[in-house]
Design a protein around this motif. Structure first.
Motif, PDB file in Angstrom:
ATOM      1  N   ALA A  83       0.793  -2.387  -7.772  1.00 43.84           N
ATOM      2  CA  ALA A  83       0.899  -1.173  -6.961  1.00 43.84           C
ATOM      3  C   ALA A  83       1.908  -0.181  -7.523  1.00 43.84           C
ATOM      4  O   ALA A  83       1.947   0.977  -7.089  1.00 43.84           O
ATOM      5  CB  ALA A  83       1.301  -1.539  -5.532  1.00 43.84           C
ATOM      6  N   GLY A  84       2.714  -0.623  -8.492  1.00 37.92           N
ATOM      7  CA  GLY A  84       3.670   0.287  -9.113  1.00 37.92           C
ATOM      8  C   GLY A  84       5.126  -0.031  -8.871  1.00 37.92           C
ATOM      9  O   GLY A  84       6.011   0.707  -9.323  1.00 37.92           O
ATOM     10  N   ALA A  85       5.426  -1.127  -8.165  1.00 36.87           N
ATOM     11  CA  ALA A  85       6.827  -1.520  -7.979  1.00 36.87           C
ATOM     12  C   ALA A  85       7.429  -1.933  -9.314  1.00 36.87           C
ATOM     13  O   ALA A  85       6.732  -2.433 -10.198  1.00 36.87           O
ATOM     14  CB  ALA A  85       6.922  -2.673  -6.981  1.00 36.87           C
ATOM     15  N   ALA A 133       2.044   6.989  -6.780  1.00 36.74           N
ATOM     16  CA  ALA A 133       0.974   7.898  -7.204  1.00 36.74           C
ATOM     17  C   ALA A 133       1.380   9.350  -6.984  1.00 36.74           C
ATOM     18  O   ALA A 133       1.069  10.231  -7.800  1.00 36.74           O
ATOM     19  CB  ALA A 133      -0.312   7.591  -6.445  1.00 36.74           C
ATOM     20  N   ALA A 134       2.092   9.605  -5.888  1.00 36.87           N
ATOM     21  CA  ALA A 134       2.505  10.975  -5.568  1.00 36.87           C
ATOM     22  C   ALA A 134       3.690  11.424  -6.402  1.00 36.87           C
ATOM     23  O   ALA A 134       3.802  12.599  -6.760  1.00 36.87           O
ATOM     24  CB  ALA A 134       2.858  11.078  -4.077  1.00 36.87           C
ATOM     25  N   ASP A 135       4.592  10.485  -6.736  1.00 36.94           N
ATOM     26  CA  ASP A 135       5.782  10.831  -7.506  1.00 36.94           C
ATOM     27  C   ASP A 135       6.205   9.637  -8.363  1.00 36.94           C
ATOM     28  O   ASP A 135       6.975   8.783  -7.925  1.00 36.94           O
ATOM     29  CB  ASP A 135       6.927  11.227  -6.569  1.00 36.94           C
ATOM     30  CG  ASP A 135       8.127  11.810  -7.323  1.00 36.94           C
ATOM     31  OD1 ASP A 135       8.189  11.681  -8.561  1.00 36.94           O
ATOM     32  OD2 ASP A 135       9.002  12.400  -6.667  1.00 36.94           O
ATOM     33  N   PRO A 136       5.705   9.554  -9.599  1.00 36.60           N
ATOM     34  CA  PRO A 136       5.987   8.415 -10.476  1.00 36.60           C
ATOM     35  C   PRO A 136       7.469   8.255 -10.831  1.00 36.60           C
ATOM     36  O   PRO A 136       7.868   7.201 -11.340  1.00 36.60           O
ATOM     37  CB  PRO A 136       5.165   8.730 -11.739  1.00 36.60           C
ATOM     38  CG  PRO A 136       4.124   9.700 -11.289  1.00 36.60           C
ATOM     39  CD  PRO A 136       4.779  10.512 -10.212  1.00 36.60           C
ATOM     40  N   ARG A 137       8.279   9.264 -10.557  1.00 35.62           N
ATOM     41  CA  ARG A 137       9.705   9.152 -10.870  1.00 35.62           C
ATOM     42  C   ARG A 137      10.435   8.233  -9.895  1.00 35.62           C
ATOM     43  O   ARG A 137      11.525   7.732 -10.198  1.00 35.62           O
ATOM     44  CB  ARG A 137      10.358  10.536 -10.850  1.00 35.62           C
ATOM     45  CG  ARG A 137       9.834  11.495 -11.926  1.00 35.62           C
ATOM     46  CD  ARG A 137      10.359  12.906 -11.682  1.00 35.62           C
ATOM     47  NE  ARG A 137       9.906  13.412 -10.380  1.00 35.62           N
ATOM     48  CZ  ARG A 137      10.268  14.578  -9.867  1.00 35.62           C
ATOM     49  NH1 ARG A 137      11.108  15.351 -10.538  1.00 35.62           N
ATOM     50  NH2 ARG A 137       9.798  14.969  -8.693  1.00 35.62           N
ATOM     51  N   SER A 145       0.834  -1.208   0.000  1.00 36.36           N
ATOM     52  CA  SER A 145       0.000   0.000   0.000  1.00 36.36           C
ATOM     53  C   SER A 145       0.865   1.253   0.000  1.00 36.36           C
ATOM     54  O   SER A 145       0.523   2.258  -0.641  1.00 36.36           O
ATOM     55  CB  SER A 145      -0.941  -0.001   1.207  1.00 36.36           C
ATOM     56  OG  SER A 145      -0.220   0.027   2.427  1.00 36.36           O
ATOM     57  N   ALA A 146       2.000   1.200   0.704  1.00 34.02           N
ATOM     58  CA  ALA A 146       2.914   2.345   0.706  1.00 34.02           C
ATOM     59  C   ALA A 146       3.482   2.596  -0.690  1.00 34.02           C
ATOM     60  O   ALA A 146       3.596   3.739  -1.122  1.00 34.02           O
ATOM     61  CB  ALA A 146       4.051   2.106   1.701  1.00 34.02           C
TER      62      ALA A 146
END
Length: 206
Positions: free
Chosen positions: A100-102, A75-79, A68-69
């Motif tokens: 989740a974006g990892a 989401a806050a900083d895709p870089r 979740s983190a």
């Protein structure tokens, strides 16, 4: 210089990682977090290039886990590039982490040089995933559970009696029992807890 942040609830592991990474000429540890909530805050403050993130980090609110983190940070900083490094080498965790974006997923018993090279690779825009886990994840397949069964089992994972689950998902207790029974049958589970474990390990519960 690649700025690295570490997130792990075990202080000894964080310190060992930090000492290891700071020996490299192109890596600098800019922050250490003990849970997911702290990781989100620290990521916003330190703006790391890469975060090495554990999955299970106990935290009172229950929202401090690594997956979740990761979602909140990306989401806050895709870089920011996140590598999950965990003892839990399970296909379901891999799938959820990637959703989740990892951009990386490694197990803690991997050689140190693989972790270091993994940080460099994700910083260059590549993905790093344990090949055995990647193959296992592909073989798991899609969830056999219906949307309602998944919702009820997710509520059951948070604990509580059938009446509490029913109130959470706005269904009658009888309907909840039917969905739980159906989910257990599909997963080959003897108990509600076993069904939750199987579904979680396969990435079918969020």
């Amino acid at each position: 210089m690649i700025k690295v942040m570490l997130a792990d609830d075990q202080l000894l592991i964080r310190q060992a990682f930090a000492a290891l990474l700071n020996l490299e000429h192109d890596l600098e540890v800019v922050g250490q977090a003990s849970d997911g909530t702290e990781a989100v805050r620290l990521a916003a403050e330190t703006k790391p290039d890469v975060i090495v993130m554990d999955i299970q980090m106990p935290e009172p609110s229950g929202t401090g886990d690594g997956i979740s983190a990761t979602a909140r940070i990306v989401a806050a900083d895709p870089r920011i590039r996140v590598i999950i490094v965990t003892t839990f080498g399970r296909p379901g965790y891999l799938r959820r982490a990637m959703e989740a974006g990892a951009v990386g997923y490694m197990v803690k018993d991997a050689p140190a040089d693989q972790l270091i090279e993994g940080i460099r690779r994700v910083h260059r825009g590549l993905r790093v995933v344990d090949p055995t886990l990647a193959a296992a994840s592909l073989s798991v397949g899609s969830s056999p559970l219906t949307e309602r069964e998944t919702e009820v089992l997710s509520a059951a994972a948070r604990g509580g009696a059938t009446s509490a689950i029913a109130a959470t998902v706005f269904l009658s207790e009888g309907t909840v029992r039917n969905h739980l029974s159906s989910a257990m049958g599909k997963l080959g589970a003897g108990t509600r807890a076993e069904a939750v474990r199987i579904a979680t390990e396969n990435g079918w519960l969020t």
